[in-house]
Design a protein around this motif. Structure first.
Motif, PDB file in Angstrom:
ATOM      1  N   ALA A   1       0.826  -1.204   0.000  1.00 53.84           N
ATOM      2  CA  ALA A   1       0.000   0.000   0.000  1.00 53.84           C
ATOM      3  C   ALA A   1       0.859   1.253   0.000  1.00 53.84           C
ATOM      4  N   SER A   2       1.938   1.236   0.777  1.00 51.29           N
ATOM      5  CA  SER A   2       2.818   2.393   0.855  1.00 51.29           C
ATOM      6  C   SER A   2       3.491   2.659  -0.490  1.00 51.29           C
ATOM      7  N   GLU A   3       3.896   1.608  -1.166  1.00 47.91           N
ATOM      8  CA  GLU A   3       4.509   1.767  -2.491  1.00 47.91           C
ATOM      9  C   GLU A   3       3.523   2.414  -3.460  1.00 47.91           C
ATOM     10  N   ALA A   4       2.271   1.984  -3.423  1.00 50.34           N
ATOM     11  CA  ALA A   4       1.258   2.549  -4.318  1.00 50.34           C
ATOM     12  C   ALA A   4       0.991   4.013  -3.998  1.00 50.34           C
ATOM     13  N   VAL A   5       0.935   4.338  -2.701  1.00 46.54           N
ATOM     14  CA  VAL A   5       0.721   5.732  -2.296  1.00 46.54           C
ATOM     15  C   VAL A   5       1.883   6.598  -2.759  1.00 46.54           C
TER      16      VAL A   5
ATOM     17  N   ALA B   1      -3.883  -2.172  -3.623  1.00 43.97           N
ATOM     18  CA  ALA B   1      -2.712  -1.584  -4.263  1.00 43.97           C
ATOM     19  C   ALA B   1      -2.617  -2.017  -5.719  1.00 43.97           C
ATOM     20  N   THR B   2      -3.036  -3.233  -6.012  1.00 44.26           N
ATOM     21  CA  THR B   2      -2.997  -3.727  -7.395  1.00 44.26           C
ATOM     22  C   THR B   2      -3.919  -2.913  -8.291  1.00 44.26           C
ATOM     23  N   VAL B   3      -5.132  -2.651  -7.801  1.00 53.41           N
ATOM     24  CA  VAL B   3      -6.087  -1.867  -8.592  1.00 53.41           C
ATOM     25  C   VAL B   3      -5.587  -0.441  -8.784  1.00 53.41           C
ATOM     26  N   LEU B   4      -5.045   0.152  -7.723  1.00 61.21           N
ATOM     27  CA  LEU B   4      -4.530   1.511  -7.837  1.00 61.21           C
ATOM     28  C   LEU B   4      -3.386   1.585  -8.841  1.00 61.21           C
ATOM     29  N   ASN B   5      -2.474   0.629  -8.790  1.00 58.97           N
ATOM     30  CA  ASN B   5      -1.362   0.624  -9.752  1.00 58.97           C
ATOM     31  C   ASN B   5      -1.858   0.446 -11.179  1.00 58.97           C
ATOM     32  N   ARG B   6      -2.926  -0.340 -11.346  1.00 61.00           N
ATOM     33  CA  ARG B   6      -3.493  -0.510 -12.678  1.00 61.00           C
ATOM     34  C   ARG B   6      -4.069   0.814 -13.188  1.00 61.00           C
ATOM     35  N   GLN B   7      -4.713   1.553 -12.299  1.00 65.09           N
ATOM     36  CA  GLN B   7      -5.253   2.862 -12.672  1.00 65.09           C
ATOM     37  C   GLN B   7      -4.127   3.810 -13.085  1.00 65.09           C
ATOM     38  N   LEU B   8      -3.027   3.786 -12.332  1.00 68.13           N
ATOM     39  CA  LEU B   8      -1.905   4.668 -12.647  1.00 68.13           C
ATOM     40  C   LEU B   8      -1.216   4.250 -13.940  1.00 68.13           C
ATOM     41  N   ASP B   9      -1.191   2.946 -14.215  1.00 65.97           N
ATOM     42  CA  ASP B   9      -0.615   2.476 -15.479  1.00 65.97           C
ATOM     43  C   ASP B   9      -1.374   3.046 -16.674  1.00 65.97           C
ATOM     44  N   VAL B  10      -2.697   3.147 -16.533  1.00 71.79           N
ATOM     45  CA  VAL B  10      -3.512   3.715 -17.611  1.00 71.79           C
ATOM     46  C   VAL B  10      -3.093   5.156 -17.892  1.00 71.79           C
TER      47      VAL B  10
END
Length: 462
Positions: free
Chosen positions: A16-20, A105-114
């Motif tokens: 979670a911290s990595e995603a934030v 965190a997986t979903v958030l990273n996917r959003q940022l990848d977009v």
């Protein structure tokens, strides 16, 4: 708690911290201020199950401590020098505003990848044309005649193209600014002289006063204004570093312009006001202000609907400011009143365009930046003329402070989080945008979207 459960909890906190931190670094690199970076990180941290987030944000680094239960994690993230990307700022704000408890965190990273994969709105040619239009408008608003405006447009276009090409080589940022400024000023001088020879009816070009308009596309508007907003919240780590960065950019551009001025034997001066009828002057000022703001917005990769809104805001405020100054009002009061109006209008438009107010207000304010006075001050210091340097320097500094003050006043009038000294970033007051999303969910009986929808209609505001 068993060792296995503690290890699983620590691993979840690390993810979670990595995603934030990724959210924060993308926000910071896109050019927005410390307050928005922390607010966006706090929203996604709360959605990811983090109890508390503490962050220090500078110009190129973020230090973050996240806490969940009795576990905590501290990370340091380094970010390259900011490159303003208004569309990415808006998209990242929408991601943070739509974050709901249960987000992974997986979903958030996917959003940022977009978002990383999204292309810029405008090709290189449009960005160059935007810089050319903005500087031509600046030349007119600085009392330039048609030949100075045309020469400034040609020069600014060439300078912006050089800046974009050198940026691809990953050179030192200050070197890029100095070379771009030198190119723009040199092209201005050559263009102005060529126009004089090709058009016998043209008047003698006012090089001394007008050629600085050709480098105003290099004005560090985002760092300068976000520095003022951060300092207003006593965020000295971010505010001072941004202010120093803006000063270095200004100095690099001024040195490039001074080199050309020295080579051609020019001394910076002022242009007398144009003797146009009042009605004609009002109309041309409206057009010049609109075009100038639109040009800046395009160079910042602002979506067209937001760019047009910023242009309307800038035209209304700047024309009113110029009219008040012509009527004998104090220029500092006029500047502060104009940017207060810009901040209020940007807040109103931001709720209707799903756009953070910063990408509406900064282009609108840039048309008022006293670039010519700043350049005259720096050249006077280089030429060992302290009296002229102090006079022009204090004039420019006073206007900049007044411009920033107006934006701060508007934020305090419209954003309740600005009334608190130190907000808890994981318990930020709900924005109007979030309330709109919740009301829509209640009416439709559907949950708010947790994943980023690039075509969604959420109202992002900051």
């Amino acid at each position: 708690m068993s060792p296995s459960n503690r290890a699983a909890r620590d691993e979840n906190l690390a993810e979670a911290s990595e995603a934030v931190c990724r959210m924060g670094s993308m926000m910071l690199h896109a050019g927005t201020g410390s307050y928005r970076v922390k607010a966006a990180m706090g929203r996604v941290a709360q959605a990811l199950g983090i109890d508390q987030l503490e962050a220090q944000v500078g110009l190129t680094e973020i230090v973050v401590t996240t806490r969940a239960g009795r576990s905590f994690r501290t990370q340091v993230v380094e970010v390259p020098a900011p490159v303003v990307n208004a569309d990415r700022i808006a998209a990242l704000m929408r991601v943070s505003l739509r974050a709901e408890p249960g987000l992974s965190a997986t979903v958030l990273n996917r959003q940022l990848d977009v978002l990383v994969a999204n292309a810029r709105h405008y090709p290189t040619g449009a960005i160059v044309a935007g810089a050319a239009a903005a500087c031509a408008a600046f030349a007119f608003l600085n009392n330039g005649r048609w030949q100075e405006c045309l020469a400034a447009a040609i020069a600014a276009g060439c300078g912006k193209l050089v800046q974009l090409l050198l940026r691809r080589l990953h050179l030192n940022h200050l070197v890029i600014i100095a070379v771009a400024a030198t190119t723009a000023c040199l092209v201005y001088m050559l263009s102005a002289q060529l126009l004089q020879h090709l058009l016998p009816t043209a008047e003698n070009p006012l090089h001394e006063a007008a050629f600085t308009s050709a480098i105003l596309f290099l004005v560090p508007g985002f760092p300068l204004l976000t520095a003022a907003l951060d300092l207003a919240r006593f965020d000295f780590t971010s505010g001072v570093s941004r202010l120093l960065y803006a000063s270095l950019i200004t100095l690099a551009a001024a040195l490039g312009a001074w080199l050309v001025a020295w080579a051609f034997g020019l001394t910076p001066g002022e242009i007398e006001p144009l003797g146009l009828p009042a009605g004609v002057m009002l109309l041309v000022r409206v057009v010049a202000s609109f075009v100038g703001v639109l040009g800046f917005a395009v160079t910042f990769n602002t979506p067209m609907n937001a760019a047009l809104a910023a242009s309307v805001i800038g035209a209304v405020a700047n024309v009113g400011r110029l009219a008040a100054v012509d009527a004998g009002w104090n220029p500092l009061v006029c500047a502060a009143a104009a940017t207060t109006l810009i901040g209020l209008l940007a807040g109103w438009f931001s709720q209707r365009l799903a756009t953070p107010r910063i990408i509406l207000s900064v282009p609108a304010v840039l048309i008022m930046i006293p670039g010519a006075a700043t350049f005259r001050a720096l050249v006077a210091v280089i030429n060992k003329d302290p009296l002229s340097g102090l006079s022009n320097g204090f004039t420019a500094l006073g206007i900049v402070i007044a411009l920033a003050s107006g934006l701060v006043i508007a934020r305090m009038l419209t954003d309740q989080a600005w009334l608190s000294q130190t907000p808890s970033w994981t318990h930020m007051p709900a924005t109007h945008a979030q309330e709109v999303l919740r009301e829509r969910a209640r009416r439709t009986g559907r949950a708010q979207p947790r994943a980023f929808d690039p075509d969604g209609d959420g109202n992002g505001s900051s």
